[in-house]
Each structure stands twice: as C-alpha cells, then as structure tokens.
Design a protein around this motif. Structure first.
Motif, PDB file in Angstrom:
ATOM      1  N   ARG A   1     -45.828 -25.196 -42.876  1.00  0.00           N
ATOM      2  CA  ARG A   1     -44.494 -24.716 -43.203  1.00  0.00           C
ATOM      3  C   ARG A   1     -43.733 -24.453 -41.919  1.00  0.00           C
ATOM      4  NH1 ARG A   1     -44.373 -20.420 -48.019  1.00  0.00           N
ATOM      5  NH2 ARG A   1     -43.646 -21.993 -49.461  1.00  0.00           N
ATOM      6  N   PHE A   2     -42.423 -24.487 -42.045  1.00  0.00           N
ATOM      7  CA  PHE A   2     -41.592 -24.154 -40.903  1.00  0.00           C
ATOM      8  C   PHE A   2     -41.664 -22.654 -40.636  1.00  0.00           C
ATOM      9  CE2 PHE A   2     -39.497 -28.010 -42.517  1.00  0.00           C
ATOM     10  CZ  PHE A   2     -39.652 -28.789 -41.388  1.00  0.00           C
ATOM     11  N   ALA A   3     -41.597 -22.299 -39.379  1.00  0.00           N
ATOM     12  CA  ALA A   3     -41.670 -20.888 -39.013  1.00  0.00           C
ATOM     13  C   ALA A   3     -40.355 -20.191 -39.349  1.00  0.00           C
ATOM     14  CB  ALA A   3     -41.968 -20.744 -37.522  1.00  0.00           C
ATOM     15  N   SER A   4     -40.441 -19.108 -40.077  1.00  0.00           N
ATOM     16  CA  SER A   4     -39.269 -18.270 -40.354  1.00  0.00           C
ATOM     17  C   SER A   4     -39.710 -16.808 -40.289  1.00  0.00           C
ATOM     18  CB  SER A   4     -38.675 -18.585 -41.720  1.00  0.00           C
ATOM     19  OG  SER A   4     -39.532 -18.122 -42.737  1.00  0.00           O
ATOM     20  N   LEU A   5     -38.763 -15.919 -40.318  1.00  0.00           N
ATOM     21  CA  LEU A   5     -39.091 -14.506 -40.218  1.00  0.00           C
ATOM     22  C   LEU A   5     -39.802 -13.985 -41.459  1.00  0.00           C
ATOM     23  CD1 LEU A   5     -35.901 -13.070 -38.502  1.00  0.00           C
ATOM     24  CD2 LEU A   5     -38.130 -13.501 -37.502  1.00  0.00           C
ATOM     25  N   LEU A   6     -39.716 -14.686 -42.576  1.00  0.00           N
ATOM     26  CA  LEU A   6     -40.377 -14.248 -43.795  1.00  0.00           C
ATOM     27  C   LEU A   6     -41.888 -14.440 -43.743  1.00  0.00           C
ATOM     28  CD1 LEU A   6     -37.867 -15.655 -46.429  1.00  0.00           C
ATOM     29  CD2 LEU A   6     -38.107 -13.300 -45.644  1.00  0.00           C
ATOM     30  N   GLN A   7     -42.372 -15.262 -42.817  1.00  0.00           N
ATOM     31  CA  GLN A   7     -43.798 -15.551 -42.744  1.00  0.00           C
ATOM     32  C   GLN A   7     -44.527 -14.700 -41.719  1.00  0.00           C
ATOM     33  OE1 GLN A   7     -43.941 -19.685 -41.966  1.00  0.00           O
ATOM     34  NE2 GLN A   7     -43.224 -20.269 -43.996  1.00  0.00           N
ATOM     35  N   TYR A   8     -43.839 -13.797 -41.045  1.00  0.00           N
ATOM     36  CA  TYR A   8     -44.465 -12.970 -40.034  1.00  0.00           C
ATOM     37  C   TYR A   8     -44.689 -11.564 -40.572  1.00  0.00           C
ATOM     38  CZ  TYR A   8     -43.550 -16.514 -36.529  1.00  0.00           C
ATOM     39  OH  TYR A   8     -43.542 -17.677 -35.822  1.00  0.00           O
ATOM     40  N   ASP A   9     -45.782 -10.953 -40.137  1.00  0.00           N
ATOM     41  CA  ASP A   9     -46.011  -9.549 -40.446  1.00  0.00           C
ATOM     42  C   ASP A   9     -45.137  -8.685 -39.547  1.00  0.00           C
ATOM     43  OD1 ASP A   9     -47.826  -9.679 -42.462  1.00  0.00           O
ATOM     44  OD2 ASP A   9     -49.568  -9.633 -41.155  1.00  0.00           O
ATOM     45  N   ASP A  10     -44.796  -7.527 -40.056  1.00  0.00           N
ATOM     46  CA  ASP A  10     -44.020  -6.580 -39.270  1.00  0.00           C
ATOM     47  C   ASP A  10     -44.986  -5.775 -38.400  1.00  0.00           C
ATOM     48  OD1 ASP A  10     -42.028  -5.035 -38.258  1.00  0.00           O
ATOM     49  OD2 ASP A  10     -41.765  -3.805 -40.065  1.00  0.00           O
ATOM     50  N   PRO A  11     -44.919  -5.901 -37.074  1.00  0.00           N
ATOM     51  CA  PRO A  11     -45.880  -5.179 -36.221  1.00  0.00           C
ATOM     52  C   PRO A  11     -45.527  -3.710 -36.009  1.00  0.00           C
ATOM     53  CG  PRO A  11     -44.429  -6.487 -34.865  1.00  0.00           C
ATOM     54  CD  PRO A  11     -44.079  -6.805 -36.296  1.00  0.00           C
ATOM     55  N   LEU A  12     -44.332  -3.294 -36.396  1.00  0.00           N
ATOM     56  CA  LEU A  12     -43.912  -1.920 -36.145  1.00  0.00           C
ATOM     57  C   LEU A  12     -44.755  -0.878 -36.887  1.00  0.00           C
ATOM     58  CD1 LEU A  12     -41.913  -0.127 -34.653  1.00  0.00           C
ATOM     59  CD2 LEU A  12     -40.411  -0.305 -36.629  1.00  0.00           C
ATOM     60  N   PRO A  13     -45.057  -1.045 -38.194  1.00  0.00           N
ATOM     61  CA  PRO A  13     -45.910  -0.039 -38.841  1.00  0.00           C
ATOM     62  C   PRO A  13     -47.303   0.064 -38.217  1.00  0.00           C
ATOM     63  CG  PRO A  13     -44.811  -1.348 -40.496  1.00  0.00           C
ATOM     64  CD  PRO A  13     -44.532  -1.984 -39.179  1.00  0.00           C
ATOM     65  N   GLN A  14     -47.848  -1.052 -37.798  1.00  0.00           N
ATOM     66  CA  GLN A  14     -49.171  -1.017 -37.173  1.00  0.00           C
ATOM     67  C   GLN A  14     -49.125  -0.281 -35.840  1.00  0.00           C
ATOM     68  OE1 GLN A  14     -50.245  -5.121 -36.989  1.00  0.00           O
ATOM     69  NE2 GLN A  14     -50.130  -5.382 -39.206  1.00  0.00           N
ATOM     70  N   ALA A  15     -48.073  -0.503 -35.061  1.00  0.00           N
ATOM     71  CA  ALA A  15     -47.932   0.204 -33.788  1.00  0.00           C
ATOM     72  C   ALA A  15     -47.703   1.691 -34.009  1.00  0.00           C
ATOM     73  CB  ALA A  15     -46.784  -0.397 -32.987  1.00  0.00           C
ATOM     74  N   LEU A  16     -46.916   2.042 -35.026  1.00  0.00           N
ATOM     75  CA  LEU A  16     -46.678   3.451 -35.327  1.00  0.00           C
ATOM     76  C   LEU A  16     -47.957   4.154 -35.759  1.00  0.00           C
ATOM     77  CD1 LEU A  16     -43.277   3.336 -37.220  1.00  0.00           C
ATOM     78  CD2 LEU A  16     -43.711   4.285 -34.961  1.00  0.00           C
ATOM     79  N   VAL A  17     -48.777   3.494 -36.569  1.00  0.00           N
ATOM     80  CA  VAL A  17     -50.029   4.101 -37.023  1.00  0.00           C
ATOM     81  C   VAL A  17     -50.994   4.276 -35.855  1.00  0.00           C
ATOM     82  CG1 VAL A  17     -52.077   3.680 -38.428  1.00  0.00           C
ATOM     83  CG2 VAL A  17     -49.833   3.403 -39.421  1.00  0.00           C
ATOM     84  N   LEU A  18     -51.097   3.296 -34.982  1.00  0.00           N
ATOM     85  CA  LEU A  18     -51.983   3.439 -33.816  1.00  0.00           C
ATOM     86  C   LEU A  18     -51.537   4.587 -32.923  1.00  0.00           C
ATOM     87  CD1 LEU A  18     -52.696  -0.257 -32.836  1.00  0.00           C
ATOM     88  CD2 LEU A  18     -54.287   1.408 -33.756  1.00  0.00           C
ATOM     89  N   THR A  19     -50.230   4.715 -32.726  1.00  0.00           N
ATOM     90  CA  THR A  19     -49.706   5.825 -31.936  1.00  0.00           C
ATOM     91  C   THR A  19     -49.979   7.156 -32.624  1.00  0.00           C
ATOM     92  OG1 THR A  19     -47.982   4.362 -31.101  1.00  0.00           O
ATOM     93  CG2 THR A  19     -47.643   6.715 -30.804  1.00  0.00           C
ATOM     94  N   ALA A  20     -49.801   7.209 -33.942  1.00  0.00           N
ATOM     95  CA  ALA A  20     -50.028   8.447 -34.697  1.00  0.00           C
ATOM     96  C   ALA A  20     -51.498   8.845 -34.673  1.00  0.00           C
ATOM     97  CB  ALA A  20     -49.545   8.281 -36.128  1.00  0.00           C
ATOM     98  N   ILE A  21     -52.407   7.876 -34.673  1.00  0.00           N
ATOM     99  CA  ILE A  21     -53.838   8.197 -34.607  1.00  0.00           C
ATOM    100  C   ILE A  21     -54.174   8.857 -33.274  1.00  0.00           C
ATOM    101  CG2 ILE A  21     -56.125   7.141 -34.414  1.00  0.00           C
ATOM    102  CD1 ILE A  21     -55.202   5.118 -36.536  1.00  0.00           C
ATOM    103  N   VAL A  22     -53.635   8.337 -32.186  1.00  0.00           N
ATOM    104  CA  VAL A  22     -53.906   8.903 -30.864  1.00  0.00           C
ATOM    105  C   VAL A  22     -53.310  10.307 -30.758  1.00  0.00           C
ATOM    106  CG1 VAL A  22     -53.410   8.637 -28.409  1.00  0.00           C
ATOM    107  CG2 VAL A  22     -54.100   6.664 -29.749  1.00  0.00           C
ATOM    108  N   ILE A  23     -52.073  10.482 -31.214  1.00  0.00           N
ATOM    109  CA  ILE A  23     -51.433  11.793 -31.156  1.00  0.00           C
ATOM    110  C   ILE A  23     -52.151  12.779 -32.074  1.00  0.00           C
ATOM    111  CG2 ILE A  23     -49.304  13.030 -31.707  1.00  0.00           C
ATOM    112  CD1 ILE A  23     -47.793  10.543 -30.732  1.00  0.00           C
ATOM    113  N   GLY A  24     -52.567  12.321 -33.252  1.00  0.00           N
ATOM    114  CA  GLY A  24     -53.289  13.192 -34.172  1.00  0.00           C
ATOM    115  C   GLY A  24     -54.619  13.652 -33.612  1.00  0.00           C
ATOM    116  N   PHE A  25     -55.315  12.771 -32.921  1.00  0.00           N
ATOM    117  CA  PHE A  25     -56.583  13.152 -32.293  1.00  0.00           C
ATOM    118  C   PHE A  25     -56.355  14.203 -31.213  1.00  0.00           C
ATOM    119  CE2 PHE A  25     -59.835  12.503 -28.994  1.00  0.00           C
ATOM    120  CZ  PHE A  25     -60.956  12.831 -29.734  1.00  0.00           C
ATOM    121  N   ALA A  26     -55.330  14.012 -30.399  1.00  0.00           N
ATOM    122  CA  ALA A  26     -55.035  14.980 -29.340  1.00  0.00           C
ATOM    123  C   ALA A  26     -54.621  16.327 -29.924  1.00  0.00           C
ATOM    124  CB  ALA A  26     -53.934  14.440 -28.423  1.00  0.00           C
TER     125      ALA A  26
END
Length: 114
Positions: free
Chosen positions: A61-86
C-alpha cells in the motif's frame, strides 16, 4: 480488547482510590502507584488498539498518515513510568523519615486511640 482494557483501567482506578483513602502512609503510596498505572494504561490505549496489524506500514500500500502508529502516547507512558518510579522512591524516603520522627505510619501522625 477494548472491554478488557476498560475493565483493567476501572479496577486499577477503583483500587487506587480505595487505597489513597486509607489511614496508613504505605497504603496511600500503593494507591498512588495504582492510579498512575491506570492513567498509563489510559494514555497507552489512546494510541491505537489493534491486533495483528503492521506497526509501521502495511505491505503493498502507499504510505499515508493513516497507516502509522502515533508515537506520542508511547513516549508519554515511558516518561510517566520513569517519573512515577522516582516519585515512589521519594515517597518511600519521606515515609521512612516521617515514621522515624513521629513513631507511627498514620497519615495524620497520630494513632487512632489518641
């Protein structure tokens, strides 16, 4: 899948609120941890819930924005895990210092029979 995620978030939130309202400081710290886990699951679920899908791009298929995952929630969760541990480590240090100074682990610093 959505029902399991919603039930998990609801169970973690309910348990976290119940523990936050308890009189002992260790239970309050566990409640805050459960609430942070519930928020992390909620943020992670805001990304995309799909099973057996290509994480980046579907073949043929042709590449479009509908075929990509949104990396922002994953980055936010990783940041929240580190802050939560601290924050949990900081709360435990404060709990131990408070218990050493007051001799009790109640939130208000007094035993219930006083």
């Amino acid at each position: 899948m959505e029902l399991v995620l919603a039930l998990g978030i609801g169970a973690l939130t309910g348990t976290g609120i119940w523990l936050v309202l308890r009189p002992r400081t260790y239970q309050v710290i566990l409640g805050l941890s459960f609430l942070s886990y519930a928020v992390n699951l909620f943020i992670f679920g805001m990304g995309r819930l799909s099973i057996d899908q290509a994480p980046i791009q579907e073949a043929g298929r042709f590449a479009s924005l509908l075929q990509y995952d949104d990396p922002l929630p994953q980055a936010l969760v990783l940041t929240a895990i580190v802050i939560g541990f601290a924050m949990t480590a900081l709360f435990l240090v404060v709990l131990l210092a408070s218990r050493g100074l007051s001799g009790t682990d109640h939130v208000d610093g007094k035993e219930p029979d006083e």
